[in-house]
Write an enzyme that holds these catalytic residues in place. Structure first.
Site, PDB file in Angstrom:
ATOM      1  N   LYS A  46       0.040 -24.741  36.639  1.00 17.39           N
ATOM      2  CA  LYS A  46      -0.192 -26.078  36.081  1.00 17.39           C
ATOM      3  C   LYS A  46      -1.195 -26.054  34.928  1.00 17.39           C
ATOM      4  CE  LYS A  46      -0.336 -30.476  35.468  1.00 17.39           C
ATOM      5  NZ  LYS A  46       0.796 -31.121  34.763  1.00 17.39           N
TER       6      LYS A  46
ATOM      7  N   ASN B 201      -0.536 -24.528  25.609  1.00 13.23           N
ATOM      8  CA  ASN B 201       0.288 -25.731  25.505  1.00 13.23           C
ATOM      9  C   ASN B 201      -0.233 -26.614  24.372  1.00 13.23           C
ATOM     10  OD1 ASN B 201       1.709 -28.083  25.890  1.00 13.23           O
ATOM     11  ND2 ASN B 201       0.852 -28.536  27.905  1.00 13.23           N
TER      12      ASN B 201
ATOM     13  N   CYS C  23       1.790 -31.124  24.913  1.00 15.03           N
ATOM     14  CA  CYS C  23       1.854 -32.120  25.986  1.00 15.03           C
ATOM     15  C   CYS C  23       1.997 -33.507  25.379  1.00 15.03           C
ATOM     16  CB  CYS C  23       0.625 -32.084  26.875  1.00 15.03           C
ATOM     17  SG  CYS C  23       0.775 -33.285  28.217  1.00 15.03           S
TER      18      CYS C  23
ATOM     19  N   ILE D  10      11.233 -25.101  25.343  1.00 22.09           N
ATOM     20  CA  ILE D  10      10.549 -26.258  24.801  1.00 22.09           C
ATOM     21  C   ILE D  10       9.748 -26.995  25.879  1.00 22.09           C
ATOM     22  CG2 ILE D  10      12.216 -26.700  22.971  1.00 22.09           C
ATOM     23  CD1 ILE D  10      13.521 -28.855  24.711  1.00 22.09           C
ATOM     24  N   ASN D  11       8.763 -27.745  25.450  1.00 19.16           N
ATOM     25  CA  ASN D  11       8.119 -28.705  26.337  1.00 19.16           C
ATOM     26  C   ASN D  11       9.030 -29.941  26.419  1.00 19.16           C
ATOM     27  OD1 ASN D  11       6.163 -30.287  27.796  1.00 19.16           O
ATOM     28  ND2 ASN D  11       4.569 -28.976  26.935  1.00 19.16           N
TER      29      ASN D  11
ATOM     30  N   GLY E 203      11.907 -25.613  35.228  1.00 21.64           N
ATOM     31  CA  GLY E 203      10.948 -26.692  35.452  1.00 21.64           C
ATOM     32  C   GLY E 203      11.427 -27.701  36.471  1.00 21.64           C
TER      33      GLY E 203
HETATM   34  C1  LIG Z   1       6.079 -33.058  36.165  1.00 24.64           C
HETATM   35  C2  LIG Z   1       5.971 -32.110  34.993  1.00 24.64           C
HETATM   36  C3  LIG Z   1       4.708 -31.632  34.612  1.00 24.64           C
HETATM   37  C4  LIG Z   1       4.574 -30.756  33.533  1.00 24.64           C
HETATM   38  N1  LIG Z   1       3.337 -30.275  33.208  1.00 24.64           N
HETATM   39  C5  LIG Z   1       3.209 -29.351  32.212  1.00 24.64           C
HETATM   40  C6  LIG Z   1       1.942 -28.751  31.921  1.00 24.64           C
HETATM   41  O1  LIG Z   1       0.931 -29.026  32.570  1.00 24.64           O
HETATM   42  N2  LIG Z   1       1.877 -27.838  30.897  1.00 24.64           N
HETATM   43  C7  LIG Z   1       2.994 -27.479  30.184  1.00 24.64           C
HETATM   44  O2  LIG Z   1       2.893 -26.638  29.295  1.00 24.64           O
HETATM   45  N3  LIG Z   1       4.199 -28.022  30.445  1.00 24.64           N
HETATM   46  C8  LIG Z   1       4.335 -28.942  31.445  1.00 24.64           C
HETATM   47  N4  LIG Z   1       5.582 -29.467  31.724  1.00 24.64           N
HETATM   48  C9  LIG Z   1       6.746 -29.057  30.927  1.00 24.64           C
HETATM   49  C10 LIG Z   1       7.539 -27.948  31.609  1.00 24.64           C
HETATM   50  O3  LIG Z   1       6.755 -26.787  31.789  1.00 24.64           O
HETATM   51  C11 LIG Z   1       8.805 -27.595  30.785  1.00 24.64           C
HETATM   52  O4  LIG Z   1       8.407 -27.148  29.506  1.00 24.64           O
HETATM   53  C12 LIG Z   1       9.729 -28.787  30.595  1.00 24.64           C
HETATM   54  O5  LIG Z   1       9.738 -29.595  31.743  1.00 24.64           O
HETATM   55  C13 LIG Z   1      11.158 -28.395  30.244  1.00 24.64           C
HETATM   56  O6  LIG Z   1      11.769 -27.656  31.277  1.00 24.64           O
HETATM   57  P1  LIG Z   1      12.732 -28.321  32.412  1.00 24.64           P
HETATM   58  O7  LIG Z   1      13.725 -29.171  31.720  1.00 24.64           O
HETATM   59  O8  LIG Z   1      13.309 -27.145  33.136  1.00 24.64           O
HETATM   60  O9  LIG Z   1      11.826 -29.148  33.283  1.00 24.64           O
HETATM   61  C14 LIG Z   1       5.728 -30.356  32.808  1.00 24.64           C
HETATM   62  C15 LIG Z   1       6.982 -30.844  33.200  1.00 24.64           C
HETATM   63  C16 LIG Z   1       7.120 -31.696  34.282  1.00 24.64           C
HETATM   64  C17 LIG Z   1       8.486 -32.171  34.685  1.00 24.64           C
END
Ligand SMILES: Cc1cc2nc3c(=O)[nH]c(=O)nc-3n(C[C@H](O)[C@H](O)[C@H](O)COP(=O)(O)O)c2cc1C
Ligand SMILES: Cc1cc2nc3c(=O)[nH]c(=O)nc-3n(C[C@H](O)[C@H](O)[C@H](O)COP(=O)(O)OP(=O)(O)OC[C@H]3O[C@@H](n4cnc5c(N)ncnc54)[C@H](O)[C@@H]3O)c2cc1C
Ligand code: FES
Lengths: 242, 301
Positions: B45, B128, B131, B192-193, B266
């Site tokens: 996290k 990151n 965000c 990607i984020n 994710g």
């Molecule tokens: C609930 C949640 C919390 C997240 N928190 C972070 C974070 O703290 N730092 C970060 O770099 N990305 C964070 N992300 C982004 C994910 O790491 C990822 O880049 C993004 O969700 C795309 O992947 P996915 O479609 O498989 O979820 C978060 C995503 C979700 C859904």
């Protein structure tokens, strides 16, 4: 985890009761919940476990949107994927000999399981249930079958006492309280119930339901707490309402 | 026998599957479901210098094929992470850990990176700069090439581990940001984020999220993520970790064919805690069907 619907029937015009068979070994306390995968929806739906026995569990729920409406269409023999045994549930050891169980609307179901446990521990719970009107009443026969005193309030006065559950509090004798229902109801209880030990079950929108996403965090006296993991049940003094 | 191992720069992963930051906590919540040692690596996290509560709830909104989150970087702060979370994670996971770092100023990124780079099991610092859920900082650094380069340079200076910059899709030209990071010394990129999105509660006539807007993730963003990874891997030579909507073995293979060297999973972890083991289990059969003997033989299409 796979569960099979045994029964899914209406309790009144708006609330249904679903019995499922499957592994119940993950359940430790009443007030825990399951995350229901509803086909066609991305996120699971959190639903409290109303009661369970070995190999069987019961959900009592109100369709309020497309996900729970779809759940209402499930038939005996259909399979559902659930994550079982989530959340802390009610810690009955924090309650006294005469706990009052207060349920507002669809907050009532988990209190049935709690009521059973308290009776099994030879305590004497009583129930206070609040509804909008007579047509919304459900689950009372289950409590009455257990032989516990039940007080009902309705907002329109069509059954029991008129008004909110807090109107009935002065008439009732209790040494502790467990509540589940709308936040305004629980806040009002917290303000009127006095010094007795109190447990409140909260709701939040959830991403995962098992503590991984921080989607459901609330501030408590002890710091940030996940409703799905440290909750959904919190002690009165933990909650930062007022 | 199929070979699932992949190389990320000088690091070899037993397989390409990495739970994505923010969807896996610090691993503990998944112990009831499986042995974490089957994972390629874990990205924990997002961690900041001080503890953060994050945004008010509701923080989650459902979407067709995905979800919005506006958690807002809730975390216990870097010192607590090092004192409590990392030792606990180490007891249950013995593979490489990716330290995900967020900040509101370059100094904050540097402060966290200095501390986390000293942790033995941390093999990669994932910075990151994307965000979408915090004001000032976060994504602000990821949407401007020179700001992204400045963070990269500052962190690179104090880091003794490879630095991966985590990029935002909320930009007009992700390639220019990627190039700026590479030129500033990034050892790799993560992308990607989440995509900035919104839902409205029709009955209440209000945004569903208390924060009004949040980051969209899940299967719905997969094509966008794939496109961006493919564009970026065509323009840079550092390794790229691809993510965004991956939920099946096919998605993993597609992402590798888009040029990613490893993948992160994710939102899929949130709706199915067994998502990673399920994908891992089905990978060999899908590879065999396609005549792929080793994942590292896959080249960018
Ligand atoms: C609930 C949640 C919390 C997240 N928190 C972070 C974070 O703290 N730092 C970060 O770099 N990305 C964070 N992300 C982004 C994910 O790491 C990822 O880049 C993004 O969700 C795309 O992947 P996915 O479609 O498989 O979820 C978060 C995503 C979700 C859904
Ligand atoms: C711990 C817990 C226990 C619950 N127990 C019960 C129960 O025993 N019986 C019952 O009828 N209902 C219960 N609920 C409420 C139930 O989860 C929602 O009514 C349900 O998720 C609505 O889904 P939908 O698709 O019908 O509605 P929509 O409004 O279309 O749902 C959209 C999204 O919002 C979420 N959502 C909507 N309302 C709520 C809510 N009140 N709480 C949490 N998420 C919500 C949904 O899960 C979904 O992700 C409980 C909620 C929680 C958090
Ligand atoms: S819903 Fe994910 S942490 Fe509570």
């Amino acid at each position: 985890m796979k569960y099979t619907v045994i029964e899914n029937r209406p309790l009144n015009a708006t609330v249904l009761s679903m019995w499922l068979s499957g592994d119940t070994s993950a359940f430790r306390r009443p007030g825990q919940f399951v995350q229901v995968y509803v086909p066609g929806f991305y996120l699971r739906r959190p639903i409290s476990v109303c009661e369970w026995t070995e190999g069987r569990l019961r959900l009592v729920y109100k369709p309020v949107g497309p996900g729970t409406e779809k759940l209402a269409a499930f038939k005996p023999g259909d399979d559902l994927d659930l994550l079982p045994g989530l959340g802390n549930g009610f810690d009955a050891s924090l309650l006294g000999c005469h706990p009052l169980l207060v349920g507002g609307g669809v907050g009532l179901p988990p209190l049935l399981g709690l009521c059973r446990q308290l009776l099994a521990e030879r305590r004497l719970p009583s129930v206070l249930a609040g509804f909008a009107g007579e047509d919304d009443v459900f689950l009372l026969d289950d409590f009455e079958a257990l032989g516990v005193p039940v007080t009902v309030t309705t907002q329109d006065g069509s059954r029991g006492l008129q008004g909110l559950v807090t109107n009935a509090l002065p008439r009732l004798d209790f040494d502790s309280l467990a509540a589940c229902g709308p936040i305004p109801m629980m806040k009002a209880l917290r303000n009127t119930a006095g010094q007795v030990p109190q447990l409140y079950s909260l709701e939040e929108r959830m991403g995962c339901g098992f503590g991984a996403c921080m989607g459901c965090t609330v501030q408590t006296a002890g710091g940030p707490a996940r409703v799905c993991k440290e909750g959904p049940v919190f002690r009165g003094e933990e909650l930062m309402w007022s | 026998m199929t070979d699932l191992s992949v190389r990320l720069g000088s690091l070899t992963l037993r397989n390409p599957l990495i739970p994505a930051s923010g969807t896996f906590g610090f691993g503990q919540e998944f112990l009831p479901w499986y042995d974490l040692d089957l994972l390629g690596a874990i990205s924990f996290k997002g961690t900041t210098a001080e503890a953060r509560f994050g945004n008010p709830t509701p923080r989650i909104a459902e979407c067709p094929a995905g979800m919005l989150n506006s958690v807002g970087l809730q975390n216990p702060g870097v010192d607590h992470v090092i004192a409590e979370e990392l030792p606990a994670l180490r007891r249950v996971f013995h593979g490489p850990i990716i330290a995900n770092i967020s900040g509101f100023s370059i100094e904050e990124y540097v402060r966290c990176a200095e501390k986390l780079t000293r942790e033995e099991q941390v093999e990669i610092l994932e910075i990151n700069i994307s965000c979408p859920n915090v004001r000032h900082g976060g994504m602000a650094f990821g949407t401007d090439p020179s700001a992204a380069a400045a963070v990269t340079r500052a962190v690179r200076e104090v880091a003794t581990k490879p630095v991966y910059m985590k990029l935002s899709p909320n930009v007009t030209d992700i390639v220019s940001i990627a190039r700026a990071c590479e030129d500033a010394g990034a050892d790799g990129l993560s992308l990607i984020n989440t995509l900035l999105g919104m839902r409205i509660d029709l009955k209440r006539r209000r945004p569903v999220l208390a924060n009004s807007v949040g980051g969209y993730s899940g299967p719905g963003i997969f094509p966008v993520a794939l496109r961006m990874v493919w564009q970026v891997t065509g323009a840079v030579s550092v390794p790229v970790i691809g993510m965004g909507g991956i939920s099946t073995a096919w998605d993993v293979l597609e992402m590798l064919m888009a040029g990613a060297k490893a993948v992160q999973i994710g939102a899929a972890n949130l709706v199915d805690p067994m998502a990673c083991p399920h994908i891992l289990e089905s990978l060999p059969a899908e590879m065999e069907k396609l005549g792929i003997r080793s994942l590292s033989e896959i080249t960018r299409v």
